[in-house]
Write a protein that holds these residues in place. Sequence first.
Motif, short mmCIF file in Angstrom:
data_model
loop_
_atom_site.label_atom_id
_atom_site.label_comp_id
_atom_site.label_asym_id
_atom_site.label_seq_id
_atom_site.Cartn_x
_atom_site.Cartn_y
_atom_site.Cartn_z
N UNK A 40 0.82 -1.22 0.00
CA UNK A 40 0.00 0.00 0.00
C UNK A 40 0.85 1.27 0.00
N UNK A 41 1.65 1.49 -1.04
CA UNK A 41 2.55 2.65 -1.07
C UNK A 41 1.78 3.96 -1.25
N UNK A 42 2.40 5.05 -0.82
CA UNK A 42 1.84 6.38 -1.04
C UNK A 42 2.24 6.93 -2.41
N UNK A 43 3.36 6.42 -2.95
CA UNK A 43 3.84 6.88 -4.26
C UNK A 43 4.27 5.67 -5.08
N UNK A 44 3.78 5.61 -6.32
CA UNK A 44 4.20 4.57 -7.25
C UNK A 44 4.98 5.22 -8.38
N UNK A 45 6.22 4.79 -8.56
CA UNK A 45 7.05 5.26 -9.67
C UNK A 45 6.96 4.22 -10.78
N UNK A 46 6.44 4.63 -11.93
CA UNK A 46 6.27 3.71 -13.07
C UNK A 46 7.18 4.18 -14.20
N UNK A 47 8.24 3.42 -14.44
CA UNK A 47 9.23 3.79 -15.46
C UNK A 47 8.90 3.07 -16.76
N UNK A 48 8.33 3.79 -17.71
CA UNK A 48 7.94 3.21 -19.01
C UNK A 48 7.21 1.88 -18.82
N UNK A 49 6.09 1.88 -18.10
CA UNK A 49 5.45 0.60 -17.74
C UNK A 49 4.84 -0.15 -18.91
N UNK A 50 4.78 0.45 -20.10
CA UNK A 50 4.18 -0.25 -21.24
C UNK A 50 5.20 -0.59 -22.32
N UNK A 51 6.50 -0.52 -21.98
CA UNK A 51 7.54 -0.86 -22.95
C UNK A 51 7.35 -2.28 -23.46
#
Length: 326
Positions: A172-183
Amino acid sequence: MEPLLRLQDLEITFGRGARAARAASGVSFSVYPGEILCVVGESGSGKSITALSVLGLLSRQGRVTGGHIWWQGKDLLTLPQKQLDQLRGTEISMIFQDIMYSLNPVLTIGLQMTEGMRRHLKMSAEEAKQRAVELLTHTGIRDAAQVMKKYPHMLSGGMRQRVMIAMALACRPKLLIADEPTTALDVTIQLQIMQLLRQLRDETGMAVLLITHDLGVAAEMADRGVVMYAGQCVEQAPIHQLLSHPAHAYTQALLQAVPGLHDSRDKRLYSIPGHVPETYGDLTGCRYAARCPHGQDCPRRMQDELREIAPGHLSRCLNEGGMPDA
């Protein structure tokens, strides 16, 4: 409202001594609770290393050599390693760019899903398994209990990406970092993943720092946008303002290079001349000047800084010229 994450004049350097090279400098932006912030730019502009620096995941050759990374008032750069380890996955999670190498090929999905929950949330094996099944189901995976028994190579790219999202949300994070999640995913799966991220933001209230080179994704997903070039933030604004009234020549050029739905079939897309410089730590003034159509007329030797040109709209561009001709 206070930001969850605030980067202030961040500087990242790779190598040491005479071979040291600055990969990013003067990077400043904030992420607020519940918002989706998109960071866009060409490959090599410094998007991914900026994200990795937040969690202290730079390679051995890389290090933060200046600035601050504030997380809810705490400077992550001064935290002991044990506290930073506890923060990863619980308060801040990350979906890495290359899904092919993000999952351990010799461990089942179930083992990888439950490890973080058992360590950080102190769940029993059965509790972690039950929550893992719920998360996988919530991310759109059918027959999640069976998927838990499989290995990564037995899943499609879209399913692996959903597994990565479920793992990132496990604590249950407060921040999600998504680095090019659809590559490397096909267009249909890309759309599903983007819709899933927005749905999860709406349901959980977490913030999302989305890194992409696709302005279409930014337009669809973001509340605010940050444009990076050659290791700097060159423009940032609410996304509708960034796309409708771009101030920096680089942002204007990126928009010109995007095909329009109603463009004529014979229209030629704008192509930005040149390429992102391989080394740019010693460049002064505007780093885009060599590729800019206004470069000859612009006072490029001046040290460009982010200036507020409208409420919430910052730009480094010193030229007031319009969009380049296609």
